[in-house]
Design a protein around this motif. Structure first.
Motif, PDB file in Angstrom:
ATOM      1  N   ASN A   1      -3.054  -2.059   0.548  1.00 39.58           N
ATOM      2  CA  ASN A   1      -3.613  -2.062  -1.249  1.00 39.58           C
ATOM      3  C   ASN A   1      -3.378  -3.117  -1.953  1.00 39.58           C
ATOM      4  OD1 ASN A   1      -3.304   0.627  -1.351  1.00 39.58           O
ATOM      5  ND2 ASN A   1      -1.081   0.678  -1.165  1.00 39.58           N
ATOM      6  N   ALA A   2      -3.113  -4.232  -0.820  1.00 37.30           N
ATOM      7  CA  ALA A   2      -3.134  -5.843  -1.836  1.00 37.30           C
ATOM      8  C   ALA A   2      -4.275  -6.277  -1.688  1.00 37.30           C
ATOM      9  CB  ALA A   2      -2.440  -7.273  -0.793  1.00 37.30           C
ATOM     10  N   VAL A   3      -5.155  -5.736  -0.735  1.00 38.33           N
ATOM     11  CA  VAL A   3      -6.345  -6.544  -0.005  1.00 38.33           C
ATOM     12  C   VAL A   3      -7.733  -5.950  -2.036  1.00 38.33           C
ATOM     13  CG1 VAL A   3      -8.562  -6.091   0.985  1.00 38.33           C
ATOM     14  CG2 VAL A   3      -6.431  -7.070   2.250  1.00 38.33           C
ATOM     15  N   MET A   4      -7.492  -4.749  -2.392  1.00 34.04           N
ATOM     16  CA  MET A   4      -7.814  -3.489  -2.737  1.00 34.04           C
ATOM     17  C   MET A   4      -7.504  -3.564  -3.935  1.00 34.04           C
ATOM     18  SD  MET A   4     -10.640  -1.916  -1.117  1.00 34.04           S
ATOM     19  CE  MET A   4     -11.339  -0.505  -1.804  1.00 34.04           C
TER      20      MET A   4
ATOM     21  N   SER B   1       3.406  -2.907 -12.088  1.00 33.97           N
ATOM     22  CA  SER B   1       4.759  -3.233 -12.870  1.00 33.97           C
ATOM     23  C   SER B   1       5.668  -3.271 -12.004  1.00 33.97           C
ATOM     24  CB  SER B   1       4.353  -1.821 -13.548  1.00 33.97           C
ATOM     25  OG  SER B   1       4.142  -0.776 -13.325  1.00 33.97           O
ATOM     26  N   GLN B   2       5.038  -2.956 -10.760  1.00 35.02           N
ATOM     27  CA  GLN B   2       6.418  -3.187  -9.055  1.00 35.02           C
ATOM     28  C   GLN B   2       6.648  -3.714  -8.155  1.00 35.02           C
ATOM     29  OE1 GLN B   2       6.778   1.388  -8.243  1.00 35.02           O
ATOM     30  NE2 GLN B   2       6.245   1.571  -9.696  1.00 35.02           N
ATOM     31  N   LEU B   3       5.561  -4.256  -8.108  1.00 33.47           N
ATOM     32  CA  LEU B   3       4.366  -4.852  -7.176  1.00 33.47           C
ATOM     33  C   LEU B   3       3.828  -6.700  -7.520  1.00 33.47           C
ATOM     34  CD1 LEU B   3       4.250  -2.584  -3.947  1.00 33.47           C
ATOM     35  CD2 LEU B   3       5.894  -3.748  -4.419  1.00 33.47           C
ATOM     36  N   ALA B   4       3.418  -7.200  -6.314  1.00 38.86           N
ATOM     37  CA  ALA B   4       3.423  -8.253  -6.978  1.00 38.86           C
ATOM     38  C   ALA B   4       2.380  -9.343  -5.262  1.00 38.86           C
ATOM     39  CB  ALA B   4       3.587  -9.667  -7.750  1.00 38.86           C
ATOM     40  N   VAL B   5       2.093  -9.608  -5.516  1.00 38.90           N
ATOM     41  CA  VAL B   5       1.837 -10.872  -4.549  1.00 38.90           C
ATOM     42  C   VAL B   5       1.819 -12.604  -5.055  1.00 38.90           C
ATOM     43  CG1 VAL B   5      -0.305 -11.894  -2.794  1.00 38.90           C
ATOM     44  CG2 VAL B   5      -0.392  -8.845  -3.552  1.00 38.90           C
ATOM     45  N   THR B   6       3.082 -13.017  -4.194  1.00 29.14           N
ATOM     46  CA  THR B   6       3.616 -13.872  -4.753  1.00 29.14           C
ATOM     47  C   THR B   6       2.984 -15.205  -3.158  1.00 29.14           C
ATOM     48  OG1 THR B   6       5.013 -13.343  -2.902  1.00 29.14           O
ATOM     49  CG2 THR B   6       6.206 -12.202  -5.060  1.00 29.14           C
ATOM     50  N   GLY B   7       2.796 -15.029  -2.690  1.00 23.11           N
ATOM     51  CA  GLY B   7       2.324 -16.085  -2.188  1.00 23.11           C
ATOM     52  C   GLY B   7       0.907 -15.280  -0.779  1.00 23.11           C
ATOM     53  N   GLY B   8       0.310 -16.939  -0.422  1.00 26.17           N
ATOM     54  CA  GLY B   8      -0.891 -16.445   0.396  1.00 26.17           C
ATOM     55  C   GLY B   8      -1.819 -16.169   0.171  1.00 26.17           C
ATOM     56  N   ALA B   9      -2.672 -16.139   0.609  1.00 25.77           N
ATOM     57  CA  ALA B   9      -4.659 -15.942   0.109  1.00 25.77           C
ATOM     58  C   ALA B   9      -5.127 -14.957   1.439  1.00 25.77           C
ATOM     59  CB  ALA B   9      -4.911 -17.819   0.460  1.00 25.77           C
ATOM     60  N   ILE B  10      -6.419 -13.837   0.141  1.00 21.08           N
ATOM     61  CA  ILE B  10      -6.927 -12.968   0.836  1.00 21.08           C
ATOM     62  C   ILE B  10      -8.450 -13.303   0.495  1.00 21.08           C
ATOM     63  CG2 ILE B  10      -7.348 -10.376   0.744  1.00 21.08           C
ATOM     64  CD1 ILE B  10      -4.872  -9.967  -0.478  1.00 21.08           C
ATOM     65  N   ARG B  11      -9.168 -14.160   1.594  1.00 19.68           N
ATOM     66  CA  ARG B  11     -10.274 -14.527   1.010  1.00 19.68           C
ATOM     67  C   ARG B  11     -11.600 -13.383   2.099  1.00 19.68           C
ATOM     68  NH1 ARG B  11      -7.934 -18.492   3.147  1.00 19.68           N
ATOM     69  NH2 ARG B  11      -7.912 -20.337   1.528  1.00 19.68           N
ATOM     70  N   PHE B  12     -12.643 -12.752   1.661  1.00 14.11           N
ATOM     71  CA  PHE B  12     -13.330 -12.049   1.312  1.00 14.11           C
ATOM     72  C   PHE B  12     -14.448 -12.861   1.493  1.00 14.11           C
ATOM     73  CE2 PHE B  12     -17.056  -9.080   0.042  1.00 14.11           C
ATOM     74  CZ  PHE B  12     -16.877  -8.179   1.278  1.00 14.11           C
ATOM     75  N   HIS B  13     -15.532 -12.927   2.899  1.00 13.61           N
ATOM     76  CA  HIS B  13     -16.185 -14.152   3.242  1.00 13.61           C
ATOM     77  C   HIS B  13     -16.381 -14.782   2.834  1.00 13.61           C
ATOM     78  CE1 HIS B  13     -19.334 -11.505   4.932  1.00 13.61           C
ATOM     79  NE2 HIS B  13     -19.177 -11.005   3.916  1.00 13.61           N
TER      80      HIS B  13
ATOM     81  N   GLU C   1     -10.181 -11.987   5.574  1.00 13.89           N
ATOM     82  CA  GLU C   1      -8.990 -12.885   5.908  1.00 13.89           C
ATOM     83  C   GLU C   1      -7.806 -13.163   5.102  1.00 13.89           C
ATOM     84  OE1 GLU C   1      -8.622 -18.425   7.860  1.00 13.89           O
ATOM     85  OE2 GLU C   1     -10.381 -17.122   6.368  1.00 13.89           O
ATOM     86  N   VAL C   2      -6.745 -13.056   6.186  1.00 14.49           N
ATOM     87  CA  VAL C   2      -5.590 -13.004   5.038  1.00 14.49           C
ATOM     88  C   VAL C   2      -4.486 -14.029   6.231  1.00 14.49           C
ATOM     89  CG1 VAL C   2      -3.863 -11.278   4.966  1.00 14.49           C
ATOM     90  CG2 VAL C   2      -5.779  -9.841   5.015  1.00 14.49           C
TER      91      VAL C   2
ATOM     92  N   ASP D   1     -11.634 -16.023  -2.221  1.00 17.41           N
ATOM     93  CA  ASP D   1     -10.228 -15.659  -2.370  1.00 17.41           C
ATOM     94  C   ASP D   1     -11.032 -14.525  -3.782  1.00 17.41           C
ATOM     95  OD1 ASP D   1      -7.413 -15.414  -2.874  1.00 17.41           O
ATOM     96  OD2 ASP D   1      -6.370 -17.065  -2.709  1.00 17.41           O
ATOM     97  N   LEU D   2      -9.701 -13.476  -3.122  1.00 19.67           N
ATOM     98  CA  LEU D   2     -10.065 -12.279  -4.215  1.00 19.67           C
ATOM     99  C   LEU D   2      -8.437 -12.626  -5.165  1.00 19.67           C
ATOM    100  CD1 LEU D   2     -10.723  -9.668  -1.483  1.00 19.67           C
ATOM    101  CD2 LEU D   2     -12.341 -10.442  -2.793  1.00 19.67           C
ATOM    102  N   ARG D   3      -7.736 -13.186  -5.226  1.00 17.38           N
ATOM    103  CA  ARG D   3      -5.828 -12.767  -5.467  1.00 17.38           C
ATOM    104  C   ARG D   3      -7.217 -13.407  -6.871  1.00 17.38           C
ATOM    105  NH1 ARG D   3      -1.216 -16.038  -4.438  1.00 17.38           N
ATOM    106  NH2 ARG D   3      -0.359 -15.330  -5.647  1.00 17.38           N
ATOM    107  N   PRO D   4      -7.775 -14.871  -7.564  1.00 16.43           N
ATOM    108  CA  PRO D   4      -7.802 -14.805  -8.982  1.00 16.43           C
ATOM    109  C   PRO D   4      -8.972 -14.470  -9.494  1.00 16.43           C
ATOM    110  CG  PRO D   4      -8.121 -16.903  -7.245  1.00 16.43           C
ATOM    111  CD  PRO D   4      -8.190 -15.607  -6.428  1.00 16.43           C
ATOM    112  N   LEU D   5      -9.128 -12.786  -8.633  1.00 17.07           N
ATOM    113  CA  LEU D   5     -10.653 -12.330  -9.130  1.00 17.07           C
ATOM    114  C   LEU D   5      -9.755 -11.259 -10.721  1.00 17.07           C
ATOM    115  CD1 LEU D   5     -13.041 -11.773  -7.222  1.00 17.07           C
ATOM    116  CD2 LEU D   5     -13.303 -13.620  -8.413  1.00 17.07           C
ATOM    117  N   GLY D   6     -10.488 -10.542 -11.529  1.00 11.47           N
ATOM    118  CA  GLY D   6     -10.080 -10.365 -12.989  1.00 11.47           C
ATOM    119  C   GLY D   6     -10.753  -9.095 -12.029  1.00 11.47           C
ATOM    120  N   ASP D   7     -10.009  -7.821 -13.062  1.00 15.06           N
ATOM    121  CA  ASP D   7     -10.295  -6.333 -12.294  1.00 15.06           C
ATOM    122  C   ASP D   7     -11.487  -5.821 -12.766  1.00 15.06           C
ATOM    123  OD1 ASP D   7      -7.569  -6.578 -12.977  1.00 15.06           O
ATOM    124  OD2 ASP D   7      -7.690  -5.396 -14.964  1.00 15.06           O
ATOM    125  N   LYS D   8     -12.376  -7.116 -13.437  1.00 20.99           N
ATOM    126  CA  LYS D   8     -13.991  -6.308 -13.682  1.00 20.99           C
ATOM    127  C   LYS D   8     -14.878  -6.581 -12.157  1.00 20.99           C
ATOM    128  CE  LYS D   8     -18.468  -6.822 -16.128  1.00 20.99           C
ATOM    129  NZ  LYS D   8     -19.094  -6.562 -15.164  1.00 20.99           N
ATOM    130  N   ALA D   9     -14.329  -8.306 -12.027  1.00 17.42           N
ATOM    131  CA  ALA D   9     -15.082  -8.341 -10.968  1.00 17.42           C
ATOM    132  C   ALA D   9     -14.488  -6.933  -9.600  1.00 17.42           C
ATOM    133  CB  ALA D   9     -14.742  -9.951 -10.479  1.00 17.42           C
TER     134      ALA D   9
END
Length: 537
Positions: free
Chosen positions: A50-53, A59-71, A7-8, A74-82
């Protein structure tokens, strides 16, 4: 209604400079559903994927708003390892260019093995058995040989199937396919689309499919999201989009799909180039050309049509001198050139110039567009003081602004780079243009513009054009004569109407059946009778 896998909601992506790339985009994908993101280059389709993944360069791009939910999470707060744990295991991606996505120095077996190692998973029955099972699922021939091959030893379609196999290795809940069929011939494209649908049915996978081609959309989509300049233009079920599009931009994309209007009459003119009984054998036994005879007339557009490996490009390279035939003869303006000394052969072949499939690879990335054109002009006798003016004139001929003369290839779009390649070919004042799959990787809207450009240049300069393509729709639209090749030989020839309608060769029938989206062509414009809105693949 099933709960969404993806869900985006109100997604916004910006450059660090503040420029908006994606603005307030929302959609959802449920289990077993295919949602297509459609639009031209620069519309934001791949950026959303690419934002979903979480694959954007931070260094060039950033998600500045909204939510990306998988099941629901929200994926946005997840760290690199997750995210690394998620990628490949529960969310997989098929990239547009498998040759870039696969490591050219490592065998397929090694790269496949990394998928399991990265997630610490041992498939039941062992890795080897799972690899072979997946390659068989994607209908690859001789899976053990494929595992031991390097990427460059496989065809484009085979590399794409390997990528699909790897993407499905851990049975992900979500598969993202980013233009996976753009540069493939129509039969391979049809096989890949059928394969994705088959795997989706088997595993109830949710699919986010990115494309610019409404023909492909008609084959595979359930819901369609039309994007332009990072914003949603229209979002509807497939049948609504195809039968009753609301927005002009959507209508423009649909109308850009080549229509079915095969020409009935050829041209009567003297032959500029005649190839007779050409033979070309590679590696001792593979006959890339087998007794090929073709004539190109003055002012004519001759289409060479066939799948990858049919001998189309080898034929063109033999004409222009990039390959030497092993048998047969080539006559240019009445002179047989196959027996001439090399210098005289080059002089005769100077009247032919080639436009290659990949403009990025064909242009020197370190030279400006002006320098690229000037090099050809200087080689053809243009005075140093006239170089810039002539280069600007060539850009004007191909409908490019003069400001591009001082830019580098990476600063241009794919369509703009291809126009530069055409301008470079014109700089030699040729009588024959050889276009080798020059449109296959372009958006359909850009493709339509380029077809119009070829037609205009042909009229203005009285050019003959040898047009190599795998798309029968394009051949039907612009060619005076069509030659269909298969396995190095000619199986059909004549006017487009004679070859593509009525009593057709069995191989031509195969090519026609593979054209995407023909079920929704307006009545009378497609190669087959229109039926339902969505093909049952």
């Amino acid at each position: 209604m099933a709960e969404p896998v993806l869900e985006v909601r109100d997604l916004c992506v910006c450059l660090k400079t503040g420029a908006k790339i994606v603005e307030h985009v929302s959609f959802a994908v449920t289990p077993g559903q295919t949602v297509c993101l459609v639009g031209e280059s620069g519309s934001g389709k791949s950026m959303i994927a690419n934002a979903v993944m979480d694959l954007m360069p931070s260094s060039q791009l950033a998600v500045t708003g909204g939510a990306i939910r998988f099941h629901g999470e929200d994926l946005r707060p997840l760290g690199d390892k997750a995210m690394r744990d998620l990628r490949g295991k529960r969310v997989s991606m098929i990239f547009q260019d498998p040759m870039s996505a696969l490591n050219p120095a490592r065998r397929i077996r090694t790269q496949f093995d990394e998928v399991f190692s990265a997630h610490g998973i041992e498939p039941e029955g062992g890795r080897e058995a799972r690899m072979l099972e997946l390659l068989e699922l994607t209908h690859l021939p001789n899976p053990p040989r494929i595992l031991d091959a390097f990427p460059f030893e496989l065809s484009g379609g085979q590399r794409q199937r390997v990528m699909i196999s790897m993407a499905m290795a851990l049975n992900p809940d979500l598969l993202i396919a980013d233009e996976p069929t753009t540069a493939l011939d129509v039969t391979t494209q049809a096989q890949i689309l059928r394969l994705i649908a088959e795997l989706q049915r088997t595993f109830s996978t949710a699919v986010l499919f990115i494309t610019h081609d409404f023909g492909v959309v008609a084959e595979i989509a359930d819901d369609v999201v039309v994007l332009r300049h990072g914003r949603i233009v229209e979002h509807s079920p497939l049948e609504t989009i195809l039968r009753a599009p609301r927005e002009d931009y959507t209508k423009t994309l649909i109308e850009a799909v080549p229509q079915w209007n095969p020409r009935a009459e050829g041209l009567e003119a003297p032959a500029l180039i005649e190839a007779t009984s050409l033979q070309k054998v590679f590696k001792g036994s593979f006959a890339a050309l087998d007794d090929v005879s073709v004539a190109l007339r003055a002012g004519e557009t001759l289409g060479i049509v066939g799948e990858s490996g049919s001998g189309k490009s080898t034929f063109a390279k033999c004409l222009i001198g990039l390959e030497e035939p092993d048998g047969g003869k080539i006559v240019v303006q009445g002179t047989e050139i196959t027996t001439l000394p090399p210098v005289q052969r080059r002089q005769k072949r100077h009247m032919m110039q080639m436009v290659f499939q990949d403009p990025t690879a064909a242009l020197n990335p370190r030279h400006t567009i002006g320098r690229t054109l000037a090099d050809v002009l200087r080689a053809n006798g243009c005075a140093r003081g006239d170089l810039r003016a002539r280069a600007l004139g060539l850009l004007d001929d191909v409908k490019l602004d003069g400001k591009f003369v001082d830019r580098f290839p990476h600063e241009l779009s794919g369509g703009q780079r291809q126009r530069v390649c055409i301008a470079r070919a014109l700089a030699a004042n040729p009588e024959v243009l050889i276009a080798d799959e020059a449109l296959s990787a372009l958006d359909v809207s850009v493709q339509k513009q380029m077809l119009a450009l070829f037609a205009e240049l042909k009229e203005q300069r009285n050019l003959a054009i040898l047009f190599i393509t795998h798309d029968l729709r394009v051949a039907a639209e612009i060619c005076d004569q069509v030659v269909v090749m298969r396995h190095g030989g000619v199986v059909a020839r004549g006017t487009p109407e004679a070859v593509l309608t009525g009593s057709r060769h069995a191989y031509v029938e195969e090519l026609l059946a593979a054209i995407p989206g023909q079920d929704w062509f307006p009545a009378g414009t497609g190669p087959a009778a229109p039926v339902a809105a969505k093909s049952a693949i």
